[in-house]
Design a protein around this motif. Structure first.
Motif, mmCIF file in Angstrom:
data_model
loop_
_atom_site.group_PDB
_atom_site.id
_atom_site.type_symbol
_atom_site.label_atom_id
_atom_site.label_comp_id
_atom_site.label_asym_id
_atom_site.label_seq_id
_atom_site.Cartn_x
_atom_site.Cartn_y
_atom_site.Cartn_z
ATOM 1 N N PRO B 16 0.697 -0.806 0.031
ATOM 2 C CA PRO B 16 0.247 0.541 0.328
ATOM 3 C C PRO B 16 1.281 1.164 0.260
ATOM 4 O O PRO B 16 0.214 2.808 -0.253
ATOM 5 C CB PRO B 16 -0.858 0.348 1.162
ATOM 6 C CG PRO B 16 -1.138 -1.449 1.424
ATOM 7 C CD PRO B 16 -0.002 -2.175 1.384
ATOM 8 N N GLU B 18 4.036 2.185 -1.944
ATOM 9 C CA GLU B 18 4.196 1.820 -3.008
ATOM 10 C C GLU B 18 2.209 2.438 -3.979
ATOM 11 O O GLU B 18 2.459 3.124 -4.732
ATOM 12 C CB GLU B 18 4.526 0.891 -4.003
ATOM 13 C CG GLU B 18 6.490 0.433 -3.738
ATOM 14 C CD GLU B 18 6.591 2.072 -3.725
ATOM 15 O OE1 GLU B 18 7.693 2.386 -3.809
ATOM 16 O OE2 GLU B 18 6.656 2.065 -5.720
ATOM 17 N N ALA B 19 1.173 1.188 -3.707
ATOM 18 C CA ALA B 19 0.116 3.006 -4.252
ATOM 19 C C ALA B 19 -0.230 3.508 -4.080
ATOM 20 O O ALA B 19 -0.449 4.139 -5.041
ATOM 21 C CB ALA B 19 -1.108 1.078 -3.564
ATOM 22 N N THR B 20 -0.300 4.188 -2.335
ATOM 23 C CA THR B 20 -0.395 5.630 -2.691
ATOM 24 C C THR B 20 0.995 6.362 -3.247
ATOM 25 O O THR B 20 0.715 7.686 -4.052
ATOM 26 C CB THR B 20 -0.397 5.691 -1.392
ATOM 27 O OG1 THR B 20 -0.998 4.694 -0.480
ATOM 28 C CG2 THR B 20 -0.490 7.133 -1.254
#
Lengths: 151, 151
Positions: B16, B18-20
């Motif tokens: 998450p 990296e996702a953000t």
């Protein structure tokens, strides 16, 4: 090695946001920092935790994190040589940032993706997809195409 | 429009993060989000707050922020037409992330840069430069060059 995005970071209020993103926004850096927050790791241990990263990419990202003072690379003089990566004090100071990124991603990306998968798999149930707030003031017209910067 | 960095975000703990970053790490996006947290703004008002950004770059970043559901673009049907950018509910949910980035940047980048400038201008005073923690465990050898991924 790190490519500065801005020459000066005192340019305006809000610039510190960009300054921080410029340091940690590199591909995989957030994930590397997250794993090093948990533990001191060897190169191959980090690589196993990032299944899609290439050796070259991970080497580059670790090098930048080291030159920015976030990561300490320790070489133990033994046979075979052992190299460990850990966070410096400066790296550890990023913990609140990494946690904020993680919490937002968990709540808004991972759960939304899980909801979309579930609704595809069981289409009879109404899917819990990510809802982007679409409030518009009265008298306004939403316009999807044509982004001429009028204003 | 947004280029996904990873195909799936449930790949591992920490993903998450990296996702953000993949969503807000685009050049100038953090700064745009910061300014829109303060106020609803027209294109030229945003541009004035980001003195180094080109019109094309800002248009692209706003388009991506809109397609990711963070920013609402409202066109008022009047003469001359008025276009305003504001944060959606999803965009506003990023506030803790943006604030964490800002606080870290203020404490570790802006103040360090100010310290360096001051120490250059008054070299007789000892400068308060950014200190990257350099703790190393005993029996280890710091090695600056040669990043062969041994381990």
């Amino acid at each position: 090695m790190p490519r500065p995005r801005h020459e000066r970071f005192d340019c305006s209020p809000g610039c510190p946001v960009e300054a921080t993103l410029a340091l940690i926004g590199g591909k995989w850096k957030g994930l590397v920092l997250w794993h090093l927050l948990q533990d001191t790791l060897r190169f191959n241990e980090i690589r196993r935790r990032l299944p899609n990263v290439t050796q070259r990419m991970l080497t580059n990202q670790l090098r930048e994190l080291e030159s920015d003072g976030f990561v300490i690379r320790t070489v133990y003089t033994q046979v075979p040589p052992k190299v460990e990566y850990s966070l410096s004090t400066r790296g550890r100071s990023l913990e609140p940032v990494i946690l904020a990124l993680k919490e937002w991603g968990e709540a808004h990306v991972v759960q939304a993706a899980a909801g979309e998968r579930q609704s595809r798999e069981t289409p009879s149930l109404s899917g819990a997809t990510a809802a982007a707030g679409n409030e518009r003031p009265p008298g306004s017209v939403p316009k999807a195409a044509g982004h001429a910067p009028t204003g």
